[in-house]
Write an enzyme that holds these catalytic residues in place. Structure first.
Site: not given
Ligand code: CMC
Length: 428
Positions: A307, A364
């Site tokens: 998140h 989710d």
């Molecule tokens: N599985 C594997 N790796 C992950 C995941 C995941 N679900 N989420 C983040 N990472 C890794 C990402 O690859 C990165 O690694 P590194 O630092 O080595 O490059 C690190 O963790 C940080 O990730 P980020 O993408 O920079 O983090 P963010 O804050 O931009 O993204 C997120 C947050 C929710 C988009 C992301 O965690 C994600 O894609 N999760 C899966 C989709 C999901 O469940 N979304 C629902 C969010 S809750 C409902 C809502 O409020 O919408």
């Protein structure tokens, strides 16, 4: 003395005030940074940028805290109901009994939609995703209520748009589903409460004496409360930024529905079930899928994990996990993907990749399992999220309007070609 921050550029010092929120969170107010220094800040994805001051929802991602107007989410989920929470978010206080009765009656009276909306619905093929249908029908209200286009509407006109939005949302949502399955639509039964009315419109078959199961209605109402607001997330920021151009509330919220649709935001609940099914069909080898999620050359991510703001745990996920257990028990449903979800969570929470990056199950991860147990089809999961988030979008739109916020207009650092003369086509 109030705190300030000093920024030194080319040996010249500039001072900026520090803003403190009511829960002691801190921000550097750089509103006049460009004017004073000629610089802008660069923060792609707005990871460190406060877009507004808001009195609606407080979220402490490090400690897993979520409050609506000061009330902890855990208490609201246990003791309140969705329409009361909607009132709280929009008007900033819990309603008295007579305020609630009026609110409920005002909404209930407006659950019907114009019959011509059905003509619009009929134009969508049954292959349409219900989120696309929902956002279109929501925006179509601008055609049926053209007075909503006036940005200077008096407060009672805005109130009317708010209750229409809440009243018609379940009707649009259920009709989007009926369109997808090719069935005739059901009309709202105003003898029922908000959530039960939606369930009846979704599931009643012609001529059937449909009884709403209270276990299902209660679980759904709780899920709607948990989704009702989440401060400046992608869809809410969209609603505020569209609304900041003085677009109507209906078009602003329709834009929010579209922003929510994506798999990284509200669309994740659908993706979680798809992922769990894939793992099951692939033989249930969880280690293999964990390895895929960690592999930077593989686009697969563990859906329902991670998140932007929660870096400890998502308090909504805790409540939902408990609710999933009891709903499945009460309904006597045995869902094999629940076992896969629990094993996946257990393994991921011990794995250094997820621990180091502070990736925990989010709202989710378990909501899809409950929706499935309630009989809600996968394509409708994000629609359920939209129904829940509606009061939050309305409250945030109202706050932006009441604060008379300026149009949202970020800046950029240009990285394209520098100025050069045009070359005629025969010389290229
Ligand atoms: N599985 C594997 N790796 C992950 C995941 C995941 N679900 N989420 C983040 N990472 C890794 C990402 O690859 C990165 O690694 P590194 O630092 O080595 O490059 C690190 O963790 C940080 O990730 P980020 O993408 O920079 O983090 P963010 O804050 O931009 O993204 C997120 C947050 C929710 C988009 C992301 O965690 C994600 O894609 N999760 C899966 C989709 C999901 O469940 N979304 C629902 C969010 S809750 C409902 C809502 O409020 O919408």
């Amino acid at each position: 003395m109030s705190k300030t921050v000093e920024i030194i550029i080319d040996n010249k010092s500039y001072t900026f005030p520090v803003i403190e929120g009511s829960e002691k969170e801190l921000a550097i107010d750089i509103s006049d940074l460009r004017e004073k220094t000629g610089y802008i800040t660069l923060d792609i994805g707005y990871k460190n940028t406060g877009a507004t001051k808001s009195a609606i929802t407080y979220l402490d991602g490090d400690n897993g805290i979520l409050h609506y107007r000061g009330y902890p989410i855990e208490e609201l989920a246990e003791k309140s109901n969705f329409l009361e929470v909607a009132y709280l978010l929009i008007f900033g206080k819990l309603p008295t009994k007579s305020e609630f009765d009026k609110w409920n009656a005002d909404i209930t009276r407006r659950t019907m939609v114009h019959e011509d909306i059905k003509k619009i619905l009929d134009g969508f093929p049954s292959t349409s995703h219900p989120m696309g249908v929902l956002s279109s029908l929501f925006c179509a209200q601008t055609a049926f209520y053209p007075e909503s286009l006036n940005p200077n509407r008096p407060a009672d006109g805005v109130y009317l748009s708010i209750i229409r939005s809440l009243a018609k949302m379940p009707t649009f949502a259920a009709w989007a589903y009926k369109n997808a399955v090719g069935h005739p639509v059901n009309y709202p039964d105003n003898k029922l409460d908000y959530t039960s009315r939606f369930l009846k419109m979704m599931f009643a078959m012609p001529g059937e004496d449909y009884e709403v199961n209270p276990v299902i209605a209660n679980a759904l109402d709780k899920l709607l409360i948990l989704h009702a607001d989440h401060e400046q997330n992608c869809s809410t920021s969209t609603v505020r930024i569209v609304g900041s151009s003085k677009a109507s509330i209906y078009s602003s919220i329709s834009a929010g529905i579209n922003a929510l649709w994506g798999p990284l935001h509200g669309g994740a609940n659908q993706e979680v079930i798809v992922m769990l099914e894939n793992i099951r069909n692939d033989g249930g080898n969880i280690d293999k899928w964990i390895a895929k999620a960690k592999d930077k050359n593989d686009p697969f991510r563990l859906m329902g994990f991670g998140h932007r703001v929660y870096k400890n745990f998502d308090p909504r996920a805790k409540i939902i996990k408990k609710a999933a257990d009891s709903v499945l028990r009460d309904l006597g449903v045995q869902d094999p993907v629940l076992d896969i979800a629990m094993k996946l969570e257990e393994i991921a929470l011990k794995d250094s990749y997820f621990v180091e990056r502070k990736l925990y199950p989010n709202v989710d991860f378990y909501s899809g399992i409950i929706y499935r147990a309630l009989g809600i089809p996968v394509d409708m999961f994000t629609v359920m999220f939209a129904m829940g988030r509606l009061p939050g979008w309305i409250a945030q739109w109202m706050e932006m309007r009441n604060n008379n916020e300026p149009i949202g207009r970020p800046r950029q650092i240009y990285t394209g070609e520098v100025s050069k003369p045009y070359v005629p086509i025969y010389e290229r």
